[in-house]
Structures are given as C-alpha cells and as structure tokens.
Design a protein around this motif. Structure first.
Motif, mmCIF file in Angstrom:
data_model
loop_
_atom_site.group_PDB
_atom_site.id
_atom_site.type_symbol
_atom_site.label_atom_id
_atom_site.label_comp_id
_atom_site.label_asym_id
_atom_site.label_seq_id
_atom_site.Cartn_x
_atom_site.Cartn_y
_atom_site.Cartn_z
ATOM 1 N N PHE A 6 0.863 -1.082 0.020
ATOM 2 C CA PHE A 6 -0.033 -0.020 0.002
ATOM 3 C C PHE A 6 0.883 1.155 0.028
ATOM 4 C CE2 PHE A 6 0.325 -1.860 4.234
ATOM 5 C CZ PHE A 6 1.251 -0.582 4.965
ATOM 6 N N TYR A 8 1.540 5.124 1.551
ATOM 7 C CA TYR A 8 1.412 5.646 2.846
ATOM 8 C C TYR A 8 1.654 7.467 2.609
ATOM 9 C CZ TYR A 8 2.865 6.761 7.688
ATOM 10 O OH TYR A 8 3.290 7.220 9.077
ATOM 11 N N ARG A 10 1.288 10.796 5.444
ATOM 12 C CA ARG A 10 1.317 11.408 6.898
ATOM 13 C C ARG A 10 0.928 12.870 6.911
ATOM 14 N NH1 ARG A 10 6.324 11.139 9.379
ATOM 15 N NH2 ARG A 10 6.439 9.002 9.344
ATOM 16 N N GLN A 35 -3.683 -0.250 15.812
ATOM 17 C CA GLN A 35 -3.644 -1.454 16.674
ATOM 18 C C GLN A 35 -4.885 -2.417 16.212
ATOM 19 O OE1 GLN A 35 -1.050 -1.904 19.153
ATOM 20 N NE2 GLN A 35 -0.536 -0.571 17.599
ATOM 21 N N LEU A 38 -3.537 -3.134 12.098
ATOM 22 C CA LEU A 38 -2.323 -3.876 11.649
ATOM 23 C C LEU A 38 -2.522 -5.474 11.751
ATOM 24 C CD1 LEU A 38 0.897 -3.248 11.231
ATOM 25 C CD2 LEU A 38 -0.458 -1.469 11.702
ATOM 26 N N ASP A 53 -1.995 8.465 7.641
ATOM 27 C CA ASP A 53 -1.620 8.294 9.059
ATOM 28 C C ASP A 53 -1.974 9.770 9.622
ATOM 29 O OD1 ASP A 53 -0.431 8.097 11.522
ATOM 30 O OD2 ASP A 53 1.261 7.317 10.727
ATOM 31 N N ARG A 56 -0.086 12.136 13.866
ATOM 32 C CA ARG A 56 0.360 13.390 14.453
ATOM 33 C C ARG A 56 -0.066 14.589 13.808
ATOM 34 N NH1 ARG A 56 6.813 11.073 12.815
ATOM 35 N NH2 ARG A 56 6.314 9.090 13.553
ATOM 36 N N GLN A 105 0.578 -2.465 26.014
ATOM 37 C CA GLN A 105 1.373 -2.039 24.917
ATOM 38 C C GLN A 105 0.339 -1.556 23.756
ATOM 39 O OE1 GLN A 105 1.951 -5.164 26.638
ATOM 40 N NE2 GLN A 105 3.621 -6.358 25.591
ATOM 41 N N HIS A 108 -0.836 1.942 24.766
ATOM 42 C CA HIS A 108 0.163 2.942 24.418
ATOM 43 C C HIS A 108 0.228 3.456 23.145
ATOM 44 C CE1 HIS A 108 3.043 1.260 27.766
ATOM 45 N NE2 HIS A 108 2.467 2.125 28.216
ATOM 46 N N ARG A 109 -0.384 2.650 22.021
ATOM 47 C CA ARG A 109 -0.435 2.893 20.688
ATOM 48 C C ARG A 109 -1.742 3.212 20.437
ATOM 49 N NH1 ARG A 109 3.750 4.553 18.073
ATOM 50 N NH2 ARG A 109 2.616 3.867 16.135
ATOM 51 N N PRO C 19 6.275 0.957 2.656
ATOM 52 C CA PRO C 19 5.547 1.433 3.975
ATOM 53 C C PRO C 19 4.645 0.233 4.451
ATOM 54 C CG PRO C 19 4.975 2.624 1.793
ATOM 55 C CD PRO C 19 6.059 1.386 1.427
ATOM 56 N N LEU C 22 6.728 -4.186 8.575
ATOM 57 C CA LEU C 22 6.432 -3.984 10.249
ATOM 58 C C LEU C 22 7.882 -3.750 10.810
ATOM 59 C CD1 LEU C 22 4.682 -7.451 10.322
ATOM 60 C CD2 LEU C 22 3.799 -5.198 10.169
ATOM 61 N N LEU C 52 8.834 2.114 22.523
ATOM 62 C CA LEU C 52 8.880 2.976 21.480
ATOM 63 C C LEU C 52 8.927 4.474 22.107
ATOM 64 C CD1 LEU C 52 8.857 3.441 18.332
ATOM 65 C CD2 LEU C 52 6.435 3.060 18.572
ATOM 66 N N ALA C 57 5.752 -1.137 23.131
ATOM 67 C CA ALA C 57 4.827 -1.317 22.140
ATOM 68 C C ALA C 57 5.323 -2.626 21.435
ATOM 69 C CB ALA C 57 5.022 -0.146 20.995
ATOM 70 N N LYS C 58 4.162 -3.332 20.690
ATOM 71 C CA LYS C 58 4.150 -4.436 19.844
ATOM 72 C C LYS C 58 4.936 -4.150 18.599
ATOM 73 C CE LYS C 58 1.166 -7.179 22.858
ATOM 74 N NZ LYS C 58 -0.419 -7.665 22.922
ATOM 75 N N SER C 61 2.828 -4.649 15.354
ATOM 76 C CA SER C 61 1.763 -3.842 15.154
ATOM 77 C C SER C 61 2.135 -2.519 14.994
ATOM 78 C CB SER C 61 0.784 -4.249 16.358
ATOM 79 O OG SER C 61 0.570 -5.667 16.348
ATOM 80 N N VAL C 62 3.045 -2.330 14.554
ATOM 81 C CA VAL C 62 3.636 -0.872 14.074
ATOM 82 C C VAL C 62 4.241 -0.934 12.916
ATOM 83 C CG1 VAL C 62 4.977 1.102 14.918
ATOM 84 C CG2 VAL C 62 4.001 -0.461 16.635
ATOM 85 N N LEU C 63 4.002 -0.108 12.105
ATOM 86 C CA LEU C 63 4.682 -0.075 10.619
ATOM 87 C C LEU C 63 5.933 0.703 10.847
ATOM 88 C CD1 LEU C 63 1.756 0.919 8.455
ATOM 89 C CD2 LEU C 63 2.941 -1.449 8.455
ATOM 90 N N VAL C 65 7.144 2.673 9.103
ATOM 91 C CA VAL C 65 6.801 4.341 8.745
ATOM 92 C C VAL C 65 6.297 4.923 9.782
ATOM 93 C CG1 VAL C 65 6.758 4.009 6.133
ATOM 94 C CG2 VAL C 65 4.749 3.522 7.567
ATOM 95 N N GLN C 66 5.602 4.435 10.665
ATOM 96 C CA GLN C 66 4.658 5.040 11.680
ATOM 97 C C GLN C 66 6.101 5.565 12.699
ATOM 98 O OE1 GLN C 66 1.708 1.742 12.355
ATOM 99 N NE2 GLN C 66 0.489 3.473 12.875
ATOM 100 N N ALA C 67 6.902 4.544 12.781
ATOM 101 C CA ALA C 67 7.962 4.920 13.820
ATOM 102 C C ALA C 67 8.760 5.886 13.377
ATOM 103 C CB ALA C 67 8.967 3.707 14.279
ATOM 104 N N ASP C 68 8.779 6.474 12.360
ATOM 105 C CA ASP C 68 9.675 7.448 11.791
ATOM 106 C C ASP C 68 9.809 8.691 12.692
ATOM 107 O OD1 ASP C 68 11.073 9.063 9.993
ATOM 108 O OD2 ASP C 68 9.445 9.846 8.926
ATOM 109 N N GLY C 69 11.108 8.982 12.877
ATOM 110 C CA GLY C 69 11.754 10.222 13.771
ATOM 111 C C GLY C 69 11.387 9.777 15.314
ATOM 112 N N SER C 70 11.190 8.199 15.462
ATOM 113 C CA SER C 70 11.104 7.813 16.969
ATOM 114 C C SER C 70 12.426 7.235 17.502
ATOM 115 C CB SER C 70 9.799 6.753 17.158
ATOM 116 O OG SER C 70 8.848 7.372 16.745
#
Lengths: 285, 793, 157
Positions: A6, A8, A10, A35, A38, A53, A56, A105, A108-109, C19, C22, C52, C57-58, C61-63, C65-70
């Motif tokens: 796919f 993406y 943001r 959550q 995914l 997304d 943010r 977990q 948190h997300r 993208p 995982l 994270l 975090a699992k 279950s996070v892409l 790309v979602q963690a960019d900058g983290s």
C-alpha cells in the motif's frame, strides 16, 4: 504474515488528511495507532491502497476541559486518556473502561478515536460514549459535522464516518454531582475481548437511584442502551436485591449473537448479571 | 597455567542457569535469525477447506510476480514430493495412508499444503501466493470421532475403505478377567470423558533453513526442532539424500512441548528443494500456520469403568478409547494413546485391567505428542473417576485413594498393567501437600459456604498421580513396534587446559540442560561447573543422540553423562598412578584430585592429568593419548515420579466463571540435580495442565474449519489467568538408574488437569453436577450447572 | 519506498522501507536487531515488545513508517555496562526457560516498573497481560519483577 502493498501518507492537518483520503479513493483508509488495523493488514483481511496516518495531526490530539464537558482529540492514545487528570476527575467511567482495553502495549499505541471509528461491537469504548451521550466531530470534504453517539454506530464495523471523512474529536458532557459510574467487563481470559461489558452511570439521591444510564458492549451489532433497565431503576432503593430485580430486563432490545464465548441464551443471561453488578458498583453497593 | 578454581559439589544446588546470559540480552540464535546470501524464501498455499478435491491447480501465475524463482504443486514437484514418515506402526494391520508433503489431488484438513512459491524475499513469496489458481470441490468432512467409525461415514481416505486406523487391545489378566472382577463388585461407575484437542503453541513458531553450501558439500538444515538426530535419519530416509551428507542443527529452540518432535512437511520440502536447486531455502511459519499445521495433541474419547466393593476396595478397571489421529499419521501419532495405556491403573492396586483403543482418521490436523503424550489423558480419566467412585460410595475422595494406593513398603510393585514401579512414597507426598494446603480448614469453609448458599462456591480437587518417565529401554520399544531405540549418548573431553567439553545427544529447547548437565559432570569429574561447556543440537558435533522428549533427557541422558565421566576418571586414574608411581588402587579421588592413600602430599589434579594426556610424554605403556570417553546407555527400565496436587477453586454460580484460589503440589521426582530448574518445570507444566482444564481447546466446525485458529480464539492463558503456585517435594530416589533421578518435564501438565476439574465438580456437587466438560469455560460451567439444577443429571 | 529515520538502541538509522514493512521486520532484517522476535500475527503474544519513545509497544503491530523520527529500545540496547535490574532479576529468579518470550517480557516489565515502581502481585500480573509465556507458568516471572522492583527502589538503577 506480511501485509499487501500500500501507499502511505502522513498529513499534517485535518484538511490535508481529508484531501488525501479523497485522492486515494475508495480503498484508502485512516490509520492512527494502528492497533486494530495492523492485525487485519497482516492477515490480509484488509488490503487498502493508501493508508492516511493521522497520528501526528496536532488538532486531533490533546484533552481539553470545557467547563461542562471534556473534549478529547481522536488521536489521543488510550494511555493518554486513562492517565489524564481531566478524564480521571470528570469522566471517570471512560478512564476506568479504557484501562480494561486490551493490554498495556496496545493502550500505549491505540487511540480513542480509532477504537470508536473501528466500530467493533466487542470494543469497550463505544458503550461508554453511548452511555455518556457524547458528541463526535467528523470532518469531511464538505466540512465538519457533529454526530450524537446514539447516531454514530450504524452496524458491524460501520459508523457514521464516511469513506472520505475523519473522526476529529469527542466531546463528553460531565455528569456532575451525585453520579457514580462503573465499567464491568466479563471476559473468558484476562486479555480477551468482552463477552459482555456494561457501562453504567447512576445518580443517587437520598438512598434512591434517581437516574441511570446503561450501555452494553457486545450485545448487538452496535452498542445499545439498556433503556428498560434505566427506567426500572428510577426510584429504586440502593440495594443489591432491588438492583438485581431491575436488571432483569437488560437483554430487552438487544440482538445477542452466538460465538465461541457465548451463545444467545448465555449472553442474555450475562447481560442481566453483569448489568446488576455494574449498577451496584456504580451506586456504591 | 592459570590457577584452577576449586570444585564444589554441584548436584542438588539451585544454580542459576548458564543459558540465561544470551537469552536475556537478545544474543540468542533462533533459526529465523539466519540470513544466508542467495537464500530463497518459501511460502506455502494451504487448504482453506477441511476436505476437498483439488479440481484445478495452476501455479504458473505465481511466476509472474516480482522476485519469484519457482512455484510448485504436486505435479511440478514430481518425485521430490516425499511422504511424511510414521515410525510407530502399532499393529501389523494398521492403516497407514500416504501423507505427501504437497497434497496430491485431495486436501484432507484445513492447512494441508497445496502449493509453494520460492522467491527472493518472504514478502515476495507471500505476494505470489495470490497468483496461484486453485479450485476445490468440497467433499463431505468427518470431524466427530463417533461418527467417523459408524457404517457409511464419509471417508478421510476413500481408498482405504475405513476411517479406522487400528484397534489395539491389552488384557494383562486375559480375556474375561475384568468381567470376573466386575461380577464381584458392589459398585460400578462408568463415565465418558472427553480429553479435548489442544494446540502445543510453543512461543517460537517453527522455522527451517536448508543450505546446500556446507564446507564439505554437506546439506545443513537448521530447524526449530526438538529432535535433530531423529530428524536427520528420517530426512535421509524420505528424501534420499545420503545421511552422511546431512547435517541437522537445532540452534536455540523456543519451546517445543512435543510440537517440535516431528519430521514435518516443510522440513522435507526445504531439504528436497535446496538439494535440487543448489540454493539455501528458508521458511518461517506464521502463528496462523502454526495453529493449523503444527501437530495437535490429546483428542481422545475415554469410556472408563471402575468396579469396587462397597467399602471402597478397587477390583477392576476397563478403558475403551477412541483416539483421533487427525487426517494423517505423523511421527508417532498412533502410539500416543499407547503411552497412556499402561498408566490408567496409576497408583492403585486392583485385580484386573482391560484396555482397548481404536485409532480414527478425521478431517483435522494430525495429532501427535503434546506435553505428557498419553499420560495426561490416562491420569485425567483415572483421577476423575476416582472422585466419581468416592461420591457413589459416599467416601472422602482422599480416603478412597489412600485405601487403594501402593504403600511405600510395597515397592518395587508390579501393577495390574504389567509395569514394575521402581519406588515411591505416596503417603509422604500426600501428607505434606495436605498440610500445606490446609485441607481440613478448606473443607470446613466449604461446608459453611454450602450451607449459606454462597453465590460463589468453593471446591477442592485432588490428583494423586504417577507417570512413566525415561523413554525408554530399547527392547521395550521394540516390543511395542516402535522402530527406534531409547538409548542416549554422551562424550566427555577434558581439554589440555582443564576445561571440559560435554557432548550430549539430548536436545534442550528451554529446559536448561547446559546448566544441569554441567552439574552432573562437575561432580563426576571434580571440575567446576563453569569450566564445563555442554555441546548439543548439532549432528556434526554430536553425532549420536535420541533427543529430548518424554522426560527422558535426565533419566537416560544423565546416565550417559555419569558413565562417560566415570570412564574419564578411570583413565585419568591410570595416568595419575603412573606418574605418582603407585598402583591405581592406591589412589583416592576427591573433588578432582587424585591422592595417594596414606601419603596425601602426593597428589595430582585431574586437569593436570588432562595436560599429561595431551602432551603424552609420559603415559603408561599402551594407554592412548587424550583424556576423553564416551558412553551410550540403554536404560534398564522406566522411572515413576509421582505427586499429590490439590486445587481450591472458586466457582461463580451466576456466571460459571472458575477462579483458582490456591494450588499446592508436592512432587517426588527422585534425586534433584537442580531444584531451581525442577521448580520451573513444575510451574510450566501446571500452567499447561490448568490451561487444558480451564481455557484451551481446538474447535472445528462440521466442515473442518478450525475456529480457534489464532491466539485471539485459542486461549493460551496470560499472567492474570493463573495463580502463584505452592510447590514442594519429597525425595524417593529411583532405583532404576545410578543418579536416582526420575523426570519432571511433564509432571505438572499430567497432574494438574484432573485436580482442577475435580475442584469444579466438587464445588458444584450439591447442585447435582457430576462432570464438567473441558475446557471449563464460563458458558460450559453455567450450562452444566443449569442442566443439573433442572434435574438433567 | 519511504525514507525513515529511526534511532535504535541509541544509534540513528536512515533507511528506505516499503510502507508495509513492520517495525519488527525492519529491526530484525534491516538493522540486524534479531533479539526482537515475532510470535504471532494477531498482536496477542507480545514477544516482539520493544520500547518506542520510552513506552512498551508491540513491534509487529507498528509499521516502520509510523516509527519515523522515533527512538526504539530493544532487548539488545537495554543493558549499559551492567545488566538492567530486570534482566538480573529474571536470571536470579529463573524467570525464563526457552527465552523466546523473554525480550518482550523483560521490556514490558521495564515499562510496568517505570509506571508503577511498587506493584502488587496482581498489578504485576495485569501489567504483563500483553505477553504470553508458554514455559514458566508466569510464577517466576512475577517473582522476578517483584525482585527488580525492590532492587530498583534500593537505588541500584
């Protein structure tokens, strides 16, 4: 498993997000905490062309005290919500119910708005916003609109949020003095979904229940208010046996499904038992 | 040379595990960590149907996807499509259907392998599965075992003409002996128990990497397996790759519980394709695949009948099983019920025993070993029916057990099933457990709560169990028609610097052999634990072994360690005597040092002897250099650990939810090498046994759809679902091996299930409940209670 | 492909990812952090748990790309010169057997103790509900976390 491919994006604002959804067409999907999304992507039960997304977008975050109500940005995480002093003080029912969602977990997300917009009948939070008569703000290419919680949930995994729309925020009126609340969740194992969940808010005055609001999780395709119990409770003395009696109509107006955890008969039985427990707990019995 | 550390007696000490350093810091070597240059990733298309004809299969579409190098159905695979082996033909006339790695024209369970793709990345391989065209024509599925053996049932294998795999009988006292015993009985209790299907669910999914690029041209297979040695033999037999060109490595393996005791389709496919293509092939299963394609466990219908006098003396026991094989036979599928067969009489004395078992094919995932393999089933049935008999007789359930169990002075005791139990003290374990549990106090509380009509009732469950450990004397296995032996191997090398390499044929996957084996060798050699390195799980470095399952590793493998160590010491003694200029008989050996009797100033440490053996400058005539020895030990007999488990259960009669209030167990596993590890094994076993009682069960619908195909529906308990346990022990050494050890890997899983269900039934007995199906999830308990209240039972 | 910049165990990584990648696959296959493992595909087992931006975090279950900058902490980056008290306590109390759930369990425990430095047994159990273990029955894991809480209170970390 690995998700299908796919694109993406943001976006930085709600407007950008709406534009991205529209540009992406029918198969574009909003993601925030992801959550719920995914696992669907990984099992290839969902194969969107574009993921937008919204995690943010500043406008979709934050928790605000409006005086007589509280507004929560849809992209606030469960963790933000349950640890917010504003929520704990003024919307305790939401804080309590959120603390039962999934596991640390995921809390948190995962986001409050995501859990509502996903429209999962077994999700805990739809019943809470329904019980508390929340109002949900939705943004789309035609502008913004406010939808009452009772009009928000339409069917299994279907809500009032249209294909090119986004849930932006949720406003929950404060209950005021004399109210007690409780979210009672019955599950088979600690990290399992609610077989039945009951969100209860009751107002007690002079040893009697003067008003009650009760909403049920996983008792129909959408969360439902136990209206006949709400009526039956009016004027009832705060005692376990009286509350139990009034809770006997909890299954009225529900459309219980059958699954591995509960068939219709057992689920309806649980509605009565768990409603009585939730109300007793809310009333301080 | 560096100063040598002193030896301190190691056996019996709760030493912290050596393994933990790498496991706690992420330095572990899981199979899926292996990334080889040029590797192809395999993805498998699996049957979504329980039973169907494959009317069309075209894999060519997959070849158009990016990165795809090859795609195979059974037609494309041709002769490489080897069959999954079964090594336990329990009867001469057992029906053994072909089990090809890729289905040939017909799929027989959800998850059956239909086709495969090889691509440059795992993602590419997964994508390309969507390019395969497959059409199915549904065939009637048979799921229920009672239905499967009826005339006219749909057939899992139509060419076999029957769903019966075999019928097995055991009548140690002869035909009619049970009926004669029953004729004398005042009370006969008969029940059907359903020992439901479970999914082993090791946390590490299976993974395989097969590489044809070994340094000497060998084909190396890394696999998340419990049985690298057994796997090598079987892969050689079924793929035709020469055994001496196959190297199987079990790196760090993340749990097994029997589920990795197998020669799987995917292992066969990876080996065959790596050998054909000359490229490494890698496959890692997803959890969804694991749920439907890693073998399942249990799944037996147990018709059990017990006969007794009115004062509670047992006369006879009759057991008729129907055991679900699933759709095909895997490595020891048919033998699992027979591992339980001998254990139904358990710890009790009686006159006659009669056993039969029908193995049945259904359109479900094949079954095979799962923690306890046959013994949890037998223990469940006997311990449940003992409670039911006690109820019929109006006796306290523990009193009934005491009246009939083998007394400690009666060992060795030959049971009605023909086994000779080595040792035990059921009285001591039970006394200790009842004291820890506060049995009498809880009984008093129970009486009060029953009287007050509490909505939450208290139940007390008992399980006084024994089991059979230490598989196994090879001759016994032969008599049961199992094709392999039950010995174990160890090589011990004391290196020139005094460090030790201990090579074992056992294959740990979480048990802590590296620590416990070091302790045994340490005390035998007098060399510190930290100087001993345990080498395992690689057929190149440890060529002989029978691997790890059935609580055999210590009881059998431990003997090989002890024996190899003793041989090393004997050789070292000859060298030391030669150099100290005395006779070998004049030397005493203590904590690693040889001393001349009567002249303790003359001494030589075993490490120094090792250097002498290496330099070989001054050895006795005819003695070969190097200090090493090996031993292959075939056990003399099984060993029989036992214990008393007690469970206090709170049952919410409104919702049917059961919550454990306390759980006490006192196990006797003979001599303990490392009590810390022993306790951990008990805890883990308890969790799995309790999970069978309360949470887990694989469920199929009538078409063969697995409804519990993920951790969201198959309820592996998490921390809040379980209590802390009170564990303790008594020590009655085994008499069948020189270490006096028994086995503990399965004890908790075997003992706890009936304790938990007995507790729930006990809580609900006043309502007329006399059985609760497993798993005792809230709805099931509520329904059972309702039926009883309405006088259904 | 999308560009992401993620700090893993204190080291900044700039990478191109699909993208759909995982976070756990990014960590294992692109950064080489194979200490973090995958145990399921329904976000149930928690074997892949990482920190994270400081919270558990699992990572399945996070892409990425979602963690960019983290910032990500894996089991491989938890210890400094010495082991983290949670790691030490797991060894001391035999809180692991096969070790497959261990990285995730340890990181969940670290997160739990950062939110609640003085948890009761029930709070420990509930705090670990997102992590499955098949070996230990949780008994010694719970003991390990209680011991770690004690040592951390003692000012050792």
């Amino acid at each position: 498993m690995i998700p299908s491919k796919f694109d993406y994006v943001r976006p930085k604002s709600v407007d950008e997000a709406v534009a991205a959804l529209k540009a992406g067409g029918e198969d574009s999907k909003v993601i925030a905490g992801g959550q719920s999304m995914l696992p669907l992507l990984r099992l290839r039960l969902a194969a969107p062309s574009v993921l937008v997304d919204c995690a943010r977008i500043d406008e979709m975050k934050g928790i605000k005290d409006n005086g007589d109500s509280v507004t929560i940005g849809a992209a606030s995480t469960h963790w933000d919500v349950m640890n917010s002093d504003i929520v704990k003080t003024h919307v305790k029912l939401l804080a309590d119910a959120t603390a039962t969602v999934a596991d640390p977990q995921i809390r948190h997300r995962g986001t409050f708005g995501g859990a509502l917009a996903h429209g999962d009948p077994a999700g805990d939070l739809p019943a809470v916003v329904l019980a508390l008569d929340a109002t949900l703000e939705i943004a789309g290419s035609k502008g913004r609109r406010q939808v009452a919680a009772k009009d928000f949930f339409l069917d299994y995994f279907t809500t009032a949020v249209g294909p090119d729309e986004i849930l932006v925020s949720i406003t929950i009126p404060k209950l005021g003095k004399g109210w007690g609340t409780c979210y009672e969740k019955f599950n088979r194992s600690a990290n399992g979904w609610a077989v039945v969940g009951v969100a209860a808010a009751v107002k007690v005055d002079g040893g009697k229940i003067t008003e009650a609001r009760i909403a049920l999780t996983n008792c129909a395709a959408i969360p439902v208010r136990a209206s006949s119990v709400e009526s039956a409770l009016k004027g009832v003395a705060v005692s376990a046996s009286e509350i139990e009696k009034a809770s006997q109509s909890a299954a009225d107006g529900t459309r219980a499904t059958s699954d591995l955890a509960a068939d219709k008969e057992y689920r309806e039985h649980l509605m009565r038992v768990i409603t009585a427990r939730a109300v007793s707990c809310a009333a301080g019995v | 040379m560096t100063e040598l550390a002193e030896h301190v007696a190691a056996i019996g000490r709760p030493l912290k595990r050596k393994e933990d350093a790498r496991l706690l810091t992420g330095k572990t070597q899981w199979t899926d960590n292996i990334q080889l240059a040029g590797a192809l990733h395999m993805a498998i298309l699996r049957s979504p149907m329980g039973h169907a004809k494959i009317t069309k299969l075209d894999v060519s579409g997959a070849l158009k996807y990016p990165g795809v190098e090859a795609a195979y159905g059974a037609a494309e695979l041709g002769d490489l499509n080897a069959s999954v082996p079964c090594v336990w033909p329990v009867t001469d006339d057992m029906v053994a259907p072909d089990f090809p790695a890729l289905a040939k024209g017909e799929v027989r369970h959800m998850g059956d392998c239909v086709a495969l793709v090889l691509a440059g990345t795992a993602a590419q391989a997964a994508d390309a599965l969507e390019g395969i065209v497959v059409e199915y024509s549904a065939l009637p599925a048979v799921i229920n075992m009672d239905d499967a053996i009826k005339e006219g049932s749909p057939l899992v294998h139509s060419d076999k003409g029957t769903n019966k795999c075999y019928t097995y009988k055991l009548q140690p006292q002869g035909d009619g002996a049970y009926e004669a015993a029953k004729a004398k009985a005042d009370v006969v209790v008969k029940r059907r128990f359903v020992n439901q299907r479970l999914i082993p669910s090791a946390m590490e999914p299976r993974a395989v990497v097969a590489s044809p690029m070994g340094t000497s041209g060998e084909l190396t297979i890394w696999s998340a397996t419990q049985v690298p040695h057994v796997l090598r033999v079987l892969l050689a037999l079924v793929t035709g790759v020469s055994e001496n060109k196959l190297r199987v490595v079990a790196p760090d393996v993340g749990g097994g519980f029997g589920g990795k005791l197998q020669c799987y389709r995917e292992e066969i496919l990876c080996v065959a394709l790596a050998n054909k293509l000359g490229r490494p092939i890698k496959w890692t299963e997803t959890r969804s695949e694991d749920m439907m394609a890693t073998h399942h466990g249990r799944d037996q219908l147990q018709d059990i009948e017990i006969a007794a006098t009115k004062d509670g003396k047992l006369l006879g026991l009759k057991v008729d099983l129907i055991a679900n094989m699933g759709a095909y036979l895997q490595i020891i599928t048919p033998g699992i019920p027979l591992l339980g067969m001998f254990m139904y009489p358990a710890i009790y004395k009686m006159d006659a025993y009669d056993f039969s078992c029908i193995g049945v094919f259904t359109n479900t995932t094949p079954t095979d070993a799962y923690r306890g393999a046959g013994r949890p089933e037998s223990t469940y049935a006997i311990e449940r029916i003992m409670d039911e008999l006690a109820n019929e007789l109006g006796m306290e359930p523990m009193e009934l057990r005491k009246k009939n169990w083998i007394k400690h002075e009666e060992f060795p005791y030959t049971t009605v099933a023909g086994l000779t139990y080595d040792s035990g003290n059921y009285e001591a374990a039970t006394d200790k457990a009842m004291a820890l549990f506060k049995y009498d106090e809880l009984r008093k509380e129970q009486v009060k709560r029953r009287a007050s009509g509490d909505k939450v009732q208290l139940g007390i469950g008992i399980s006084t169990f024994t089991e059979m450990c230490g598989l196994a004397p090879s001759r016994t296995l032969g008599a049961l028609k199992y094709v392999a032996g039950g010995w174990e191997h160890c090589t011990i090398r004391v290196l020139p610097t005094g460090k030790v390499e201990l090579v074992t044929g056992t294959s740990p996957h979480g048990q802590g052999h590296e620590t416990a084996w070091s302790q045994i060798a340490s005390d035998t050699l007098g060399i510190p634990v930290d100087d001993i390195e345990v080498i395992h799980g690689d057929t190149r470095t440890s060529p002989y072994g029978m691997d790890t399952y059935g609580s055999r590793s210590l009881a059998v493998g431990g003997q090989a360690i002890l024996r190899a160590g003793e041989k090393v010491v004997e050789k070292a003694r000859l060298i030391a005597a030669h150099q100290l200029e005395c006779s070998a008989n004049d030397l005493e050996f203590d904590h690693g040092v040889f001393r001349v009797k009567g002249d303790p100033s003359k001494e030589k440490a075993i490490q120094a002897v090792a250097f002498e053996a290496f330099s070989a400058h001054d050895l006795p005539d005819g003695l070969e250099p190097t200090l090493q020895a090996e031993s292959t030990v075939d056990p003399q007999d099984f060993s029989y650990p036992h214990g008393t488990h007690l469970c206090a259960m709170e049952v919410d009669t409104e919702t049917g939810k059961s919550t454990i209030r306390s759980y006490v167990c006192v196990d006797d596993i003979g001599i303990q090498i490392n009590p810390l590890i022993v306790e951990g094994q008990v805890h883990g076993g308890l969790a799995q046994g309790i999970a069978q009682a309360l949470y887990e069960g694989a469920v199929y619908d009538s078409d063969g759809q697995l409804l519990t195909a993920s951790f969201a529906d198959y309820l592996v308990p998490s921390a809040p679902d379980l209590p802390s346990f009170v564990t303790d022990h008594t020590v009655t050494p085994s008499t069948t091996n020189p270490l006096g050890t028994k086995g503990v890997g399965e004890a908790g899983a075997i003992a706890s299930t009936p304790a938990v269900i007995n507790a729930i039934v006990d809580a609900l007995r006043p309502y007329g409940v006399n059985d609760v199906p497993m798993p005792a999830l809230p709805m099931t308990v509520w329904r059972t209670l309702n039926a009883a209240r309405q006088g259904g039972k | 492909m999308t560009k992401v910049s993620i700090t893993v165990d204190g080291v900044l990584h700039e990478s191109e990812v699909e993208p759909r990648t995982l976070l756990v696959h990014y960590l294992r296959e692109q950064v080489g952090k194979v200490g973090t493992v995958v145990g399921c595909d329904t976000s149930s087992c928690g074997a892949c748990t990482i920190l994270l931006d400081g919270r558990s975090a699992k990572s399945c279950s996070v892409l990425a790309v979602q963690a960019d900058g983290s910032s990500v902490t894996t089991i491989e980056g938890l210890a400094g010169d010495e082991w983290h008290p949670v790691q030490a306590a797991f060894k001391e109390c035999h809180g692991l057997q096969c070790g497959y759930c261990t990285p995730g369990m340890v990181l969940s425990a670290v997160d739990l103790l950062s939110e609640n430095p003085n948890p009761s047994e029930a709070e420990i159990r509930e705090g670990l509900e997102g992590n499955l273990c098949r070996c230990t029955g949780y008994h010694n894991i719970v003991k390990s976390v209680a011991l770690a809480a004690q040592t951390m209170k003692g000012g050792k970390k």
